[in-house]
Write a protein that holds these residues in place. Structure first.
Motif, PDB file in Angstrom:
ATOM      1  N   MET A   1      40.392 -11.301 -23.554  1.00  0.00           N
ATOM      2  CA  MET A   1      40.873 -10.432 -22.472  1.00  0.00           C
ATOM      3  C   MET A   1      39.686 -10.019 -21.593  1.00  0.00           C
ATOM      4  SD  MET A   1      42.940  -6.907 -22.918  1.00  0.00           S
ATOM      5  CE  MET A   1      41.604  -6.129 -23.801  1.00  0.00           C
ATOM      6  N   ARG A   2      39.885  -9.989 -20.310  1.00  0.00           N
ATOM      7  CA  ARG A   2      38.799  -9.514 -19.452  1.00  0.00           C
ATOM      8  C   ARG A   2      39.387  -8.722 -18.286  1.00  0.00           C
ATOM      9  NH1 ARG A   2      38.863 -13.353 -15.189  1.00  0.00           N
ATOM     10  NH2 ARG A   2      40.036 -15.164 -15.844  1.00  0.00           N
ATOM     11  N   GLU A   3      38.592  -7.824 -17.742  1.00  0.00           N
ATOM     12  CA  GLU A   3      39.028  -7.015 -16.607  1.00  0.00           C
ATOM     13  C   GLU A   3      38.618  -7.729 -15.334  1.00  0.00           C
ATOM     14  OE1 GLU A   3      37.149  -3.301 -17.268  1.00  0.00           O
ATOM     15  OE2 GLU A   3      38.040  -3.077 -19.240  1.00  0.00           O
ATOM     16  N   THR A   4      39.519  -7.811 -14.369  1.00  0.00           N
ATOM     17  CA  THR A   4      39.207  -8.598 -13.182  1.00  0.00           C
ATOM     18  C   THR A   4      39.120  -7.797 -11.898  1.00  0.00           C
ATOM     19  OG1 THR A   4      41.528  -9.012 -12.827  1.00  0.00           O
ATOM     20  CG2 THR A   4      40.319 -10.659 -14.096  1.00  0.00           C
ATOM     21  N   MET A   5      39.649  -6.588 -11.898  1.00  0.00           N
ATOM     22  CA  MET A   5      39.708  -5.911 -10.605  1.00  0.00           C
ATOM     23  C   MET A   5      39.667  -4.406 -10.804  1.00  0.00           C
ATOM     24  SD  MET A   5      42.402  -6.751  -7.603  1.00  0.00           S
ATOM     25  CE  MET A   5      43.825  -6.279  -8.525  1.00  0.00           C
ATOM     26  N   ASP A   6      39.033  -3.698  -9.901  1.00  0.00           N
ATOM     27  CA  ASP A   6      38.997  -2.241  -9.952  1.00  0.00           C
ATOM     28  C   ASP A   6      39.183  -1.735  -8.539  1.00  0.00           C
ATOM     29  OD1 ASP A   6      38.696   0.317 -10.617  1.00  0.00           O
ATOM     30  OD2 ASP A   6      36.712   0.132 -11.527  1.00  0.00           O
ATOM     31  N   ILE A   7      40.305  -1.103  -8.287  1.00  0.00           N
ATOM     32  CA  ILE A   7      40.626  -0.675  -6.925  1.00  0.00           C
ATOM     33  C   ILE A   7      40.618   0.840  -6.864  1.00  0.00           C
ATOM     34  CG2 ILE A   7      42.395  -0.678  -5.123  1.00  0.00           C
ATOM     35  CD1 ILE A   7      43.338  -3.335  -6.346  1.00  0.00           C
TER      36      ILE A   7
ATOM     37  N   ARG B   1      54.701  -9.252  -6.737  1.00  0.00           N
ATOM     38  CA  ARG B   1      54.405 -10.219  -7.795  1.00  0.00           C
ATOM     39  C   ARG B   1      55.555 -11.192  -8.068  1.00  0.00           C
ATOM     40  NH1 ARG B   1      49.867  -8.480 -10.848  1.00  0.00           N
ATOM     41  NH2 ARG B   1      48.722  -7.109  -9.472  1.00  0.00           N
TER      42      ARG B   1
END
Lengths: 110, 409
Positions: free
Chosen positions: B1-7, B348
């Protein structure tokens, strides 16, 4: 808000697991079956069954704790009833840590 | 699992708008004039001065009964101005007793009902009415009205104008005062026509309201919305740029020997490196608007918006907050679903991208949806009817699913 990319697509079984820890809403008749998971003061998760990405929101103050919580949800999902009990124990610990962070004076969080 | 975005979301601010009121000369003339709740006469004309851009009303001409001399009341003595009533203030009316001066320009006497001629003396129309705008406690003359609606209004048949066939969209019958030639100095003997600065043939090409006509200190615009530029470009118009202190300095490159920022326009406000891609995109956008026509763009946007609203109105569980929006923007919510969820699902699962939340207007949302926020569909000239229908169909599916949702606590 963070978007997590999972190793495997989400299943309805995972939603059943989530129901033990908060409110799950499931719109299965949509083009893609949508679900949301809401745990007050902790996190909210949105996504679609069959997708391997989910959108997770939590308060910035508890970013590290809630990041751990997401990992724990995924970790204990495979462990059935034992996992549910174990995760509830972790939840209590997290709540204490959150209380201390909100009010670090002695006597809080115990 | 990885984090891809931070808004991160930005803070929001409501933007107050300056108010202005519009008047028609035909509706003002004949107004009863009151002083201390007592009727003292009738408004018969307005005296203006030309200020270089658009004229400003400086005096009210008031006739009085019983042979009393007329009054010339300065505009600043006005307390309230309505379509059919004028209330003035003042203690001594005697000092206002006067005929308009010889060189005074009077809207009714000198402009109303005059022929409008172009630069080659070709007759364009007749001035059936005059449009005025009150802004910042001043009253300005903005346009002469040569429309059929104005003629019907003058004849007392204004209600008929709504039955008239749809007018040419390029012709709203109003000619900006900027296109009127200066009036002759011997105005008291002026019996001639109102002359334009342009040819009759080019009249349809002028925009009804020119930015420079608007009596404001400054006007700021963004380039990335209706002007088709990319984000990061905009502009401003300042009547007196020298009166505005600059807040950004350095790096103009026009005269590197100078130790201080240039004072002259436009470098005065152009610190740093220009946003060349933004400028190029805005220029291309303006060229596109010019070649396509503002009216054609507005017409298409209007059609898309109204068509979309028609479809949404038939969907159970959908609340539309304004069924007649001025802009191609439709705000709505779906009962039983949070606006963010709706936006997420539409994006989505259906590839329909709508904006959700408070839209930089928390106070508006406080009023219309209790501050929870809403969903906003925005259309562009480049949106197709099929895309609008597809979006409406997707919203229908989401709204119907919300009724049959499965949930647990």
């Amino acid at each position: 808000m963070k978007e997590y990319v999972l190793d495997e697509p989400l299943t309805e079984g995972f939603l059943k697991f989530l129901e033990n820890f908060g409110t799950v809403r499931f719109l299965e008749q949509l083009r893609k079956p949508y679900f949301s998971f809401e745990k007050a003061l902790f996190i909210s998760i949105k996504g679609f069954v069959g997708d391997s990405t989910v959108e997770v929101r939590y308060k910035k103050d508890f970013q590290d704790l809630m990041g751990d919580y997401v990992h724990l949800l995924l970790y204990y999902y495979d462990q059935g009833e034992r996992g549910i009990t174990a995760l509830k124990g972790h939840e209590d610990t997290l709540k204490k840590k959150m209380k201390i962070r909100l009010d670090p004076l002695p006597g809080n969080g115990t | 699992m990885r984090e891809t975005m931070d808004i991160h979301t930005n803070s929001v601010h409501a933007k107050p708008q300056k108010s202005e009121r519009k008047f028609l000369l035909s509706e003002m003339l004949g107004s009863k004039v009151f002083l201390h709740e007592k009727k003292i006469g009738t408004l018969t004309d307005l005296m203006i001065v030309e200020t270089g851009r658009i004229p400003e009303v400086v005096n009210f001409v008031i006739t009085r009964p019983f042979g009393d001399p007329p009054l010339l009341v300065p505009y600043e003595y006005m307390v309230t101005l309505g379509p059919h009533q004028l209330v003035i203030d003042g203690e001594d009316l005697k000092r206002f007793e006067s005929l308009p001066p010889e060189d005074a320009i009077l809207l009714r006497d000198h402009i109303l009902d005059k022929k409008v001629l172009d630069t080659e003396d070709a007759e364009v129309e007749v001035v059936y009415d005059i449009r005025l705008v009150e802004r910042n406690a001043k009253l300005y003359v903005t346009e002469v009205d040569t429309s059929k609606a104005a003629r019907l209004r003058r004849l007392g048949f204004g209600f008929l104008s709504k039955f008239a066939p749809e007018k040419d969209p390029k012709d709203n019958g109003a000619i900006s005062w900027m296109y009127i030639q200066p009036l002759p100095s011997h105005i008291s003997s002026f019996k001639g026509d109102v002359k334009l600065r342009i040819l009759k043939e080019t009249l349809a090409e002028i925009h009804p309201v020119d930015l420079a006509d608007i009596p404001v200190g400054a006007f700021v615009f963004t380039g990335h919305k209706a002007l088709f530029g990319i984000p990061g470009i905009g502009g401003f118009f300042i009547t007196e740029p020298e009166a505005v202190r600059i807040t950004r300095q350095g790096g103009t490159g026009t005269d590197s020997r100078e130790l201080t920022h240039p004072f002259a326009m436009p470098m005065r406000f152009e610190a740093g490196t220009h946003n060349y891609p933004g400028i190029a995109s805005l220029y291309a956008g303006l060229q596109f608007i010019t070649s396509t026509g503002q009216e054609a763009i507005e017409r298409k946007n209007r059609d898309l918006t109204h068509g979309f609203i028609r479809e949404l109105k038939n969907i159970p569980g959908v609340t539309i907050y304004n069924e007649n929006p001025d802009l191609p923007v439709v705000s709505f919510n779906i009962t039983a679903l949070d606006n963010h969820e709706v936006g997420f699902i539409l994006a989505r699962a259906y590839n329909v991208i709508l904006r959700t939340g408070l839209h930089c207007a928390p106070l508006v949302h406080e009023r219309i949806d209790g501050g929870k926020g809403g969903i906003r569909a925005s259309f562009s000239y480049f949106t197709s009817r099929d895309e609008c229908s597809a979006a409406a169909q997707a919203i229908r599916e989401v709204a119907e699913s919300a009724d049959s949702q499965v949930g647990s606590d």
